[in-house]
Design a protein around this motif. Structure first.
Motif, PDB file in Angstrom:
ATOM      1  N   VAL A 111       0.821  -1.212   0.000  1.00  0.00           N
ATOM      2  CA  VAL A 111       0.000   0.000   0.000  1.00  0.00           C
ATOM      3  C   VAL A 111       0.855   1.262   0.000  1.00  0.00           C
ATOM      4  O   VAL A 111       0.364   2.358   0.290  1.00  0.00           O
ATOM      5  N   ALA A 112       2.145   1.138  -0.327  1.00  0.00           N
ATOM      6  CA  ALA A 112       3.028   2.301  -0.331  1.00  0.00           C
ATOM      7  C   ALA A 112       2.569   3.358  -1.326  1.00  0.00           C
ATOM      8  O   ALA A 112       2.749   4.552  -1.121  1.00  0.00           O
ATOM      9  N   GLY A 113       1.977   2.942  -2.432  1.00  0.00           N
ATOM     10  CA  GLY A 113       1.419   3.896  -3.386  1.00  0.00           C
ATOM     11  C   GLY A 113       2.348   4.222  -4.534  1.00  0.00           C
ATOM     12  O   GLY A 113       3.572   4.097  -4.445  1.00  0.00           O
ATOM     13  N   ALA A 114       1.746   4.656  -5.660  1.00  0.00           N
ATOM     14  CA  ALA A 114       2.496   5.034  -6.857  1.00  0.00           C
ATOM     15  C   ALA A 114       2.891   6.498  -6.759  1.00  0.00           C
ATOM     16  O   ALA A 114       2.052   7.354  -6.515  1.00  0.00           O
ATOM     17  N   ASP A 115       4.183   6.781  -6.952  1.00  0.00           N
ATOM     18  CA  ASP A 115       4.632   8.167  -6.880  1.00  0.00           C
ATOM     19  C   ASP A 115       4.725   8.820  -8.255  1.00  0.00           C
ATOM     20  O   ASP A 115       4.746  10.045  -8.365  1.00  0.00           O
ATOM     21  N   LEU A 116       4.758   7.999  -9.319  1.00  0.00           N
ATOM     22  CA  LEU A 116       4.822   8.536 -10.684  1.00  0.00           C
ATOM     23  C   LEU A 116       3.821   7.817 -11.583  1.00  0.00           C
ATOM     24  O   LEU A 116       4.215   7.150 -12.549  1.00  0.00           O
ATOM     25  N   PRO A 117       2.520   7.921 -11.281  1.00  0.00           N
ATOM     26  CA  PRO A 117       1.534   7.229 -12.129  1.00  0.00           C
ATOM     27  C   PRO A 117       1.556   7.779 -13.549  1.00  0.00           C
ATOM     28  O   PRO A 117       1.572   8.993 -13.755  1.00  0.00           O
ATOM     29  N   THR A 118       1.600   6.877 -14.507  1.00  0.00           N
ATOM     30  CA  THR A 118       1.672   7.286 -15.911  1.00  0.00           C
ATOM     31  C   THR A 118       0.299   7.315 -16.579  1.00  0.00           C
ATOM     32  O   THR A 118       0.179   7.753 -17.717  1.00  0.00           O
ATOM     33  N   ASP A 119      -0.729   6.814 -15.887  1.00  0.00           N
ATOM     34  CA  ASP A 119      -2.077   6.808 -16.448  1.00  0.00           C
ATOM     35  C   ASP A 119      -3.079   6.780 -15.300  1.00  0.00           C
ATOM     36  O   ASP A 119      -2.702   6.910 -14.139  1.00  0.00           O
ATOM     37  N   ALA A 120      -4.332   6.602 -15.644  1.00  0.00           N
ATOM     38  CA  ALA A 120      -5.372   6.596 -14.613  1.00  0.00           C
ATOM     39  C   ALA A 120      -5.401   5.303 -13.824  1.00  0.00           C
ATOM     40  O   ALA A 120      -6.096   5.209 -12.811  1.00  0.00           O
ATOM     41  N   GLY A 121      -4.651   4.290 -14.265  1.00  0.00           N
ATOM     42  CA  GLY A 121      -4.646   3.022 -13.566  1.00  0.00           C
ATOM     43  C   GLY A 121      -5.941   2.254 -13.757  1.00  0.00           C
ATOM     44  O   GLY A 121      -6.789   2.603 -14.585  1.00  0.00           O
ATOM     45  N   ALA A 122      -6.107   1.209 -12.984  1.00  0.00           N
ATOM     46  CA  ALA A 122      -7.304   0.368 -13.066  1.00  0.00           C
ATOM     47  C   ALA A 122      -7.632  -0.162 -11.679  1.00  0.00           C
ATOM     48  O   ALA A 122      -6.731  -0.377 -10.861  1.00  0.00           O
ATOM     49  N   PRO A 123      -8.907  -0.370 -11.376  1.00  0.00           N
ATOM     50  CA  PRO A 123      -9.252  -0.937 -10.073  1.00  0.00           C
ATOM     51  C   PRO A 123      -8.847  -2.406 -10.004  1.00  0.00           C
ATOM     52  O   PRO A 123      -8.719  -3.073 -11.035  1.00  0.00           O
ATOM     53  N   ILE A 124      -8.648  -2.903  -8.801  1.00  0.00           N
ATOM     54  CA  ILE A 124      -8.363  -4.328  -8.653  1.00  0.00           C
ATOM     55  C   ILE A 124      -9.586  -5.138  -9.051  1.00  0.00           C
ATOM     56  O   ILE A 124      -9.479  -6.151  -9.763  1.00  0.00           O
ATOM     57  N   THR A 125     -10.758  -4.686  -8.621  1.00  0.00           N
ATOM     58  CA  THR A 125     -11.998  -5.351  -9.007  1.00  0.00           C
ATOM     59  C   THR A 125     -12.911  -4.366  -9.718  1.00  0.00           C
ATOM     60  O   THR A 125     -12.903  -3.169  -9.429  1.00  0.00           O
ATOM     61  N   THR A 126     -13.704  -4.863 -10.642  1.00  0.00           N
ATOM     62  CA  THR A 126     -14.659  -4.038 -11.369  1.00  0.00           C
ATOM     63  C   THR A 126     -15.927  -3.873 -10.546  1.00  0.00           C
ATOM     64  O   THR A 126     -16.059  -4.423  -9.451  1.00  0.00           O
ATOM     65  N   ALA A 127     -16.879  -3.124 -11.102  1.00  0.00           N
ATOM     66  CA  ALA A 127     -18.114  -2.832 -10.370  1.00  0.00           C
ATOM     67  C   ALA A 127     -18.892  -4.093 -10.009  1.00  0.00           C
ATOM     68  O   ALA A 127     -19.607  -4.124  -9.001  1.00  0.00           O
ATOM     69  N   ASP A 128     -18.748  -5.148 -10.830  1.00  0.00           N
ATOM     70  CA  ASP A 128     -19.479  -6.384 -10.549  1.00  0.00           C
ATOM     71  C   ASP A 128     -18.675  -7.356  -9.687  1.00  0.00           C
ATOM     72  O   ASP A 128     -19.052  -8.516  -9.513  1.00  0.00           O
TER      73      ASP A 128
END
Length: 240
Positions: A111-128
């Protein structure tokens, strides 16, 4: 195993967003990374494949850089996804160490986190509630590592017990006031390849061990490329 602050992958953590491995500091900087035998063929042409001594026995690793600041990678390797070890391909998912591997749900997330995200990323799980494509790919890399972990560890222990690993200290003057001093690494002595000393390991583990040992020996020549890259990085960061 490779993380800053790992937590169980449960509850609200399933809604977290994940990014390219290169968006996180640890994958960008990690010079020495644990690997399994199954990935040695992919990594050995670019980096030394060696063992690192530890409390649980010799651990197979790939040495990607002599420096710890995210520099010193050979040209074309720093952000090459095909040359990322499985543990870094899986990041921020983490392979657990020790008893957690036997738990019902051993999956961990750094959970340290991204310090240089290159895009919007993606969730681990989708809405369903299903795993996203990005999460599936990372967990698949983690599963490949996990599948070969026990065999790889057993090969390392066998080499250590038979006295077939010798220290491989890396101490270099990089110039411009910088040095490199890496201890705790081990390699199979060159002379062992010309004698029957390796036969017990090959007899026990078969072609997997023979292939790994051959790749290990050839990969050591890549240390010269690491040294050249480290010296170039030292020169580039020197005061002008």
């Amino acid at each position: 195993m490779i993380c800053e602050r790992a937590e169980p992958l449960t509850g609200e953590r399933m809604a977290a967003r994940i990014y390219s491995p290169f968006s996180y500091p640890l994958p960008r900087r990690a010079g020495l990374v644990p690997i399994v035998a199954a990935e040695a063929e992919r990594l050995a042409p670019a980096f030394p494949v060696v063992w690192q001594r530890g409390e649980e026995g010799p651990r197979l690793c790939v040495l990607r850089s002599l420096l710890e600041d995210g520099s010193g990678f050979p040209p074309g390797t720093a952000e090459a996804l095909p040359l990322l070890p499985l543990l870094l391909q899986a990041y921020p998912f983490v392979f657990p160490a020790g008893p957690l591997r036997e738990a019902e749900n051993p999956r961990l997330l750094d959970v340290a986190g991204a310090d240089l995200p290159t895009d919007a990323g993606a969730p681990i799980t989708t809405a369903d509630g299903r795993l996203s494509k990005g999460a599936e790919l990372r967990l698949r890399a983690l599963s490949l590592f996990e599948r070969d972990f026990a065999r790889t560890a057993a090969i390392g222990r066998a080499l250590g017990e038979l006295g077939l690993l010798e220290p491989w200290p890396l101490r270099f003057d990089l110039g411009h006031g910088r040095t490199c001093d890496i201890e705790g690494l081990a390699v199979v002595p060159a002379g062992a390849f010309d004698t029957p000393r390796l036969e017990p390991v090959i007899a026990r583990f078969g072609m997997a061990a023979a292939r790994l040992l051959g790749l290990h020996r050839l990969s050591l020549f890549r240390a010269a490329a690491l040294l050249a890259a480290a010296r170039a990085a030292a020169a580039e960061s020197a005061p002008r």
